[in-house]
Design a protein around this motif. Sequence first.
Motif, short mmCIF file in Angstrom:
data_model
loop_
_atom_site.label_atom_id
_atom_site.label_comp_id
_atom_site.label_asym_id
_atom_site.label_seq_id
_atom_site.Cartn_x
_atom_site.Cartn_y
_atom_site.Cartn_z
N VAL A 215 33.16 -109.23 62.08
CA VAL A 215 34.59 -107.84 61.77
C VAL A 215 34.04 -106.60 61.69
O VAL A 215 34.78 -105.92 62.04
CB VAL A 215 35.12 -108.82 60.67
CG1 VAL A 215 36.39 -108.07 59.50
CG2 VAL A 215 35.43 -109.91 60.70
N ARG A 216 32.81 -106.70 60.97
CA ARG A 216 32.44 -105.34 60.77
C ARG A 216 31.68 -104.20 62.68
O ARG A 216 32.04 -103.58 62.53
CB ARG A 216 31.12 -104.89 59.86
CG ARG A 216 31.47 -105.05 58.78
CD ARG A 216 29.98 -104.71 58.12
NE ARG A 216 29.19 -106.11 58.74
CZ ARG A 216 28.40 -107.40 58.30
NH1 ARG A 216 29.50 -107.94 57.31
NH2 ARG A 216 27.77 -108.42 58.11
N SER A 217 32.24 -105.29 63.70
CA SER A 217 32.29 -104.96 64.67
C SER A 217 33.17 -104.36 65.35
O SER A 217 33.40 -103.40 66.48
CB SER A 217 31.31 -105.85 65.62
OG SER A 217 32.68 -107.21 66.19
N GLY A 218 34.42 -104.33 64.74
CA GLY A 218 35.82 -104.74 65.04
C GLY A 218 36.39 -105.37 65.29
O GLY A 218 37.73 -105.24 65.66
N MET A 219 36.15 -106.88 65.33
CA MET A 219 37.30 -108.00 66.31
C MET A 219 38.37 -107.89 64.91
O MET A 219 37.33 -108.35 63.91
CB MET A 219 35.46 -109.37 66.22
CG MET A 219 36.51 -110.16 66.79
SD MET A 219 35.37 -111.98 66.85
CE MET A 219 34.97 -111.29 68.04
N PRO A 220 39.27 -108.19 65.40
CA PRO A 220 40.38 -108.51 64.42
C PRO A 220 39.80 -110.23 63.34
O PRO A 220 39.54 -111.08 64.01
CB PRO A 220 41.93 -109.26 64.84
CG PRO A 220 41.41 -108.11 66.09
CD PRO A 220 39.85 -108.09 66.65
N VAL A 221 39.84 -110.05 61.80
CA VAL A 221 39.61 -111.58 61.11
C VAL A 221 40.49 -112.41 61.55
O VAL A 221 39.74 -113.60 62.04
CB VAL A 221 39.98 -110.65 59.90
CG1 VAL A 221 40.38 -112.45 59.42
CG2 VAL A 221 39.23 -110.19 59.21
N GLU A 222 42.00 -112.33 62.12
CA GLU A 222 42.07 -113.24 63.32
C GLU A 222 41.59 -113.62 63.84
O GLU A 222 40.81 -115.27 64.82
CB GLU A 222 43.53 -113.29 63.04
CG GLU A 222 44.55 -112.41 61.87
CD GLU A 222 44.57 -110.89 61.69
OE1 GLU A 222 44.90 -111.11 60.01
OE2 GLU A 222 43.19 -110.13 62.82
N ILE A 223 41.10 -113.15 65.27
CA ILE A 223 40.25 -113.24 65.92
C ILE A 223 38.69 -114.47 66.23
O ILE A 223 38.87 -115.42 66.19
CB ILE A 223 40.09 -113.10 67.04
CG1 ILE A 223 41.08 -112.15 67.48
CG2 ILE A 223 38.99 -113.15 67.81
CD1 ILE A 223 42.68 -113.06 68.25
#
Length: 184
Positions: free
Chosen positions: A136-144
Motif C-alpha cells: 500500500v505504501r508503494s501505491g497499490m490500492p488497498v482493495e487490490i
Amino acid sequence: MDPRAARTQALLQDAIFALAAEQDLRTITVADVTERATVNRSTFYQHYADVETLLADALDREAARSDADVAAIQDAADPAAVLPVLVRYFEHLAEHAGVYRRALGPAGSPVATTRLRARMRRTAEASIRMHGHAVVRSGMPVEIAAAGIAGSVTGVAIAWLEMDPMPSAEVAVGWMWQLLTGQS
C-alpha cells in the motif's frame, strides 16, 4: 431478531451442517433439510431462498461458535495477534474438514466460497488500513492488496483441506504466512 425466527434459523443451520458432514452437497434437498430440522418447507422459504445460502450462514455461525471467526483479526491492535486467529480458524476447518471439503471443493458451494473470500477480503482491508502494509505504501490500492491476500488465504485453505494426510493447522498457516510475507 425475533427469538422464534432465530431458533428456526438455528435448527435449519444445524440440519444443513449435519447433512453436509454426511453427504455430497449436490444431493441435499430442501426436503432433507426440513426433515432433519423438523420444520415444514414453507418455514424454510420464510428464512432462506436456497440451500447454499443456508449452508453459508451455517458455516459462518459454526466458525463464530468455535471462536474461530476471522473477523477478530480486524480488532487486533497488534499484527502478531493475526496468526493465532488464523490458527484457530484453520483448526476449526480441520475439525470439520468433511463439511469444508464439500462446501469449498470443486463440487462445493459457490455461495460459501464467495462469502469466505469476501470475509477474508474485508478482514485484510481492515488489517491493512490499521497496520499499513508495504504494497500500500508503494501505491497499490488497498482493495487490490486485500483481494490478493483473500485469494491466497482461501486458496491455501482449500488446497490444505484436500491434502491426505492433512498437516496441522499451524503448518498450513505457516505456509500461508510465508506465501503472503516471504518470511518463514
